[in-house]
Design an enzyme around this catalytic site. Structure first.
Site, short mmCIF file in Angstrom:
data_model
loop_
_atom_site.label_atom_id
_atom_site.label_comp_id
_atom_site.label_asym_id
_atom_site.label_seq_id
_atom_site.Cartn_x
_atom_site.Cartn_y
_atom_site.Cartn_z
N ASP A 86 -26.66 -97.11 -14.05
CA ASP A 86 -26.13 -98.10 -13.21
C ASP A 86 -24.79 -98.81 -14.24
O ASP A 86 -24.83 -99.19 -15.10
CB ASP A 86 -26.82 -99.26 -12.87
CG ASP A 86 -28.16 -98.66 -12.06
OD1 ASP A 86 -28.04 -97.75 -11.49
OD2 ASP A 86 -29.16 -99.43 -12.11
N ASP A 123 -25.81 -93.50 -19.21
CA ASP A 123 -26.71 -94.52 -18.56
C ASP A 123 -26.55 -94.52 -17.06
O ASP A 123 -25.58 -93.46 -16.66
CB ASP A 123 -26.05 -96.05 -18.87
CG ASP A 123 -26.39 -97.12 -18.29
OD1 ASP A 123 -27.74 -97.43 -17.92
OD2 ASP A 123 -25.67 -98.19 -17.77
MG LIG Z 1 -25.43 -99.84 -17.22
#
Ligand SMILES: [Mg+2]
Length: 175
Positions: free
Chosen positions: A18, A16
Site C-alpha cells: 500500500d 511494500d
Molecule cells: Mg505502505
C-alpha cells in the site's frame, strides 16, 4: 563469457504494497477500490528484466482490526498477480502480516517479528526461497519499511511518489 546463476539464487526487490504497488487509500481490500501506482507495471517488468525476483511484503493489520479477513487478502493478492501477469509483469509472491499487538480479535493479538518494522517477512523470503541478500533491496513509502530493510541487512529506498518506473530505473542505474 557465461554467467552461471548463483547457487544462492537471485536478488530480490521487496516491495511494500500500500503506497508502492497500489495507492494507499486506507486499508484497501476491495478490487474495485484498487488503484495501481503510476508506472508500476513497467517498473516490475524492468526488475524482472534485471534478473530480480519481485516479492511483496505488506502489513495487513486490517485483519487484526476486523476490517477484512485473510481470505479477502488472499483473493486480492491473486487478482493483483493476475493483473500484473496480463501486463507482462511477474510478481513472484506476496507475504503479509495480519497481526497487531492491540488487535480486538485475540487470534491476531500478537507482537510479530513479521510485522514491519520487524524484518521477519524479508527474512522468511530469503530463508525459504532461492533468493540472495546480496543485491536485494526494498522499496517502501514509510520509515517502518526502511527500518525492516535495515534490520534485514538490505538497502531500503523511500518512494516519494510520482512515477514508479522512473524511480526504479534510477535505482537500477545507481546499483
Ligand atoms: Mg505502505
Amino acid at each position: 563469457m557465461t554467467t552461471l546463476p548463483s547457487p544462492m539464487g537471485r536478488p530480490c526487490a521487496f516491495l511494500d504494497r500500500d503506497g508502492v504497488l497500489i495507492e494507499d487509500t486506507g486499508y484497501p481490500h476491495r478490487i474495485e477500490e484498487i488503484r495501481w501506482i503510476p508506472g508500476i507495471m513497467p517498473a516490475i517488468r524492468r526488475l524482472n528484466a534485471a534478473g530480480m525476483a519481485v516479492c511483496i511484503v505488506t502489513n495487513q493489520a486490517g485483519v487484526a482490526r476486523g476490517k477484512y479477513d485473510q481470505a479477502t487478502v488472499a483473493r486480492v493478492h491473486v487478482w493483483m498477480a493476475e493483473q500484473a501477469r496480463a501486463a507482462g509483469a511477474r510478481i513472484d509472491g506476496f507475504a503479509y502480516c495480519p497481526f497487531h499487538e492491540k488487535a480486538e480479535d485475540e487470534r491476531y493479538r500478537r507482537a510479530s517479528p513479521r510485522r514491519k518494522p520487524g524484518p521477519g517477512m524479508i527474512e522468511d523470503w530469503l530463508a525459504n526461497f532461492p533468493l540472495r541478500r546480496e543485491g536485494s533491496f526494498l522499496i517502501g513509502d514509510r520509515e517502518t519499511d526502511l527500518q525492516a530493510a535495515a534490520a534485514a541487512g538490505i538497502p531500503g529506498h523511500l518512494f516519494p511518489g510520482g512515477d514508479m518506473d522512473e524511480f526504479v530505473s534510477r535505482l537500477l542505474v545507481a546499483a
